[in-house]
Design an enzyme around this catalytic site. Sequence first.
Site, PDB file in Angstrom:
ATOM      1  N   ASP A   1       5.047   1.145  -0.303  1.00 36.87           N
ATOM      2  CA  ASP A   1       3.610   1.066  -0.031  1.00 36.87           C
ATOM      3  C   ASP A   1       3.369  -0.228   0.745  1.00 36.87           C
ATOM      4  O   ASP A   1       3.451  -1.323   0.190  1.00 36.87           O
ATOM      5  CB  ASP A   1       2.830   1.064  -1.350  1.00 36.87           C
ATOM      6  CG  ASP A   1       1.321   1.152  -1.133  1.00 36.87           C
ATOM      7  OD1 ASP A   1       0.864   0.908   0.001  1.00 36.87           O
ATOM      8  OD2 ASP A   1       0.602   1.452  -2.105  1.00 36.87           O
ATOM      9  N   HIS A   2       3.082  -0.081   2.035  1.00 35.55           N
ATOM     10  CA  HIS A   2       2.956  -1.253   2.910  1.00 35.55           C
ATOM     11  C   HIS A   2       1.756  -2.117   2.550  1.00 35.55           C
ATOM     12  O   HIS A   2       1.647  -3.257   3.018  1.00 35.55           O
ATOM     13  CB  HIS A   2       2.856  -0.807   4.375  1.00 35.55           C
ATOM     14  CG  HIS A   2       3.559  -1.707   5.329  1.00 35.55           C
ATOM     15  ND1 HIS A   2       3.718  -3.053   5.090  1.00 35.55           N
ATOM     16  CD2 HIS A   2       4.137  -1.469   6.531  1.00 35.55           C
ATOM     17  CE1 HIS A   2       4.360  -3.611   6.117  1.00 35.55           C
ATOM     18  NE2 HIS A   2       4.633  -2.668   6.991  1.00 35.55           N
ATOM     19  N   ARG A   3       0.842  -1.606   1.726  1.00 34.62           N
ATOM     20  CA  ARG A   3      -0.270  -2.442   1.260  1.00 34.62           C
ATOM     21  C   ARG A   3       0.241  -3.562   0.368  1.00 34.62           C
ATOM     22  O   ARG A   3      -0.372  -4.636   0.291  1.00 34.62           O
ATOM     23  CB  ARG A   3      -1.287  -1.602   0.483  1.00 34.62           C
ATOM     24  CG  ARG A   3      -1.936  -0.464   1.256  1.00 34.62           C
ATOM     25  CD  ARG A   3      -2.855   0.339   0.350  1.00 34.62           C
ATOM     26  NE  ARG A   3      -2.147   0.838  -0.830  1.00 34.62           N
ATOM     27  CZ  ARG A   3      -2.753   1.316  -1.915  1.00 34.62           C
ATOM     28  NH1 ARG A   3      -4.073   1.364  -1.968  1.00 34.62           N
ATOM     29  NH2 ARG A   3      -2.041   1.761  -2.934  1.00 34.62           N
TER      30      ARG A   3
ATOM     31  N   ALA B   1       0.104   3.334   1.863  1.00 37.46           N
ATOM     32  CA  ALA B   1       0.463   3.234   3.289  1.00 37.46           C
ATOM     33  C   ALA B   1       1.989   3.257   3.381  1.00 37.46           C
ATOM     34  O   ALA B   1       2.645   2.222   3.303  1.00 37.46           O
ATOM     35  CB  ALA B   1      -0.108   1.946   3.882  1.00 37.46           C
TER      36      ALA B   1
END
Length: 439
Positions: free
Chosen positions: A408-410, A232
Site C-alpha cells: 500500500d503506497h500510502r 494504493a
Amino acid sequence: MARWEFKLPDIGEGVTEGEIVQWLVKEGEVVKEDQPMVEVMTDKATVTIAAPRAGRIAELRGKAGQVIAVHAVLVVFELDANAGAPAQANGHTNGAKKDEGPAATAVGDIRESLPGMGGHKPAPPPPPAAAASGLTTYFNDKPLATPATRKTARDLGVDLKQVKPSGAQGRVTKDDVVAHSRGGEPTHAPAHAPAAREPVAIARSEGDERVPFVGMRRKIAAKMQQSKNTAAHFTFVEECDATALMELRQRLKPAADAQGVKLTFLPFIVKAVVNAIKRRPILNSTLDEATQELVYRKGINMGIATSTDAGLMVPVIKDADRRSLVDIAREIDRLGTDAKAGKSKSQDLQGSTFTITSLGAEGGFFATPIINFPEVGILGVHRIKERPVVKNGQIVIGHVMLLSLSFDHRIVDGHVGAAFAYDIIASLENPERMFLEMI
C-alpha cells in the site's frame, strides 16, 4: 395439517441477520429432523441450519442472496395435527419449559450444523423513528449493506434507502449510516472519492447459464474490490536463489517426518517474512482511516492464502514470531486441512497482519497480488524453477524462485518495499542464518 413457522435462530456473538447462500430443501419436500435445510452467511461465518423436526416444507421464505433478520420466519412447516408444535423452538413454547437460550451456536465454524431448536429470545424492538432531517431522497430501493451496517442503521433509526452510499459497488458503509444520522457526510471520506458506480446489467443471450452470485464468492469479491478501491497498490518483483533453501529442507525433512510434520518450503518463507518484518515493522501496521492513525500491530499474525472449493480463504498463523519452524509447519498443515474440509474456526480466519499467497504448481513469471485489506503488504510466492544463473562468473543451472510483493503506497514507500523484499531474499538464500533468531 397444522402449520408451524420456524424462525431464523439467534446464533450469538451479536449477529442480527444473515444472507441466504443456498437452500438445501424444496417446497413440498418431506424432511427429517436434523436434515440440513439452508446455508446462511453472517459477518462471522457460514452456517448450515438443520430442520428442528420432521415435517413437510410448505414455504421457503427468502431466496439465495437475500438478507434475513434473526427471528424472521425462515421456513413454514406442515406438521401432523396429532404431533403438535415443538415444545420449544424460536420462541414457540408450551409454557412448561424454561427458556435456556440457544441449544448450540455455530458462529465459530465456517460450516457446521446449527440445530433449529434455538432458545427463545424476544425479538428486538423496532428502530426509533428517524430524526427529521428534511431528506426524502431514496438512493436505492434495495440498498447494499453488510449485516453489521444494517444493525447500526436500526440502532440509530436510519432508513438505509435514504443513505448516500460511498462503498464499493454502491454499498452503504457503517460510516455512511453514522454520518447520515448526524446530518452530514463521513468525516474521513476523501474529497476526491469517486461516485458510486451503478451496477452494469449484462444482456441476456440464449444458452447462457445464470447462477446466483452469493455466499463466499460474493464476500471475496467485495473484499478484493474494497482493497483495490482503498489501498494504493504497487508491486515489486525479484528473483531468489533457492538452492541453499532446497538443500537445508532436504537435510531437515527426515527429522520433521519423525515428528509427523510435513516440512514444505512455506514454513521457511514464513520465518523469512517474520525476520523482515522485525527489521521493518511498518509492514506489520495498518491505517485506521476513521481516526487517521497508523496502528503498529503488537504480534505478527501470518495469513496463508488457501484455495478451497468455496473460494480463496486466508487462515491465520497466530503469533508466528513466537513459533518454531516445526510448530509453524504443523500449524500450516492444520489450518490448510480444516480450510479445504470446510471446518475452519472463526478465530482461525481473523486477525492477520501480513499475508503470504502461493501460486503453487502454476507458478507463472510474476503476479500483482491484491493486498488483504486492511494490511499494507502481501507476498506472492512462485514455484521454484531450474534456470541459468551466473555464479562466480560462470553460467550454471540454478533453482530460482520469483517473489511478487504488493504494498500500500500510502503507507510503504518504494525503497522500503524493495528493502523488505531483499531482507526476505537474504534469509531464503542463506537459510541457516534464520536459525540464529528461531525460537
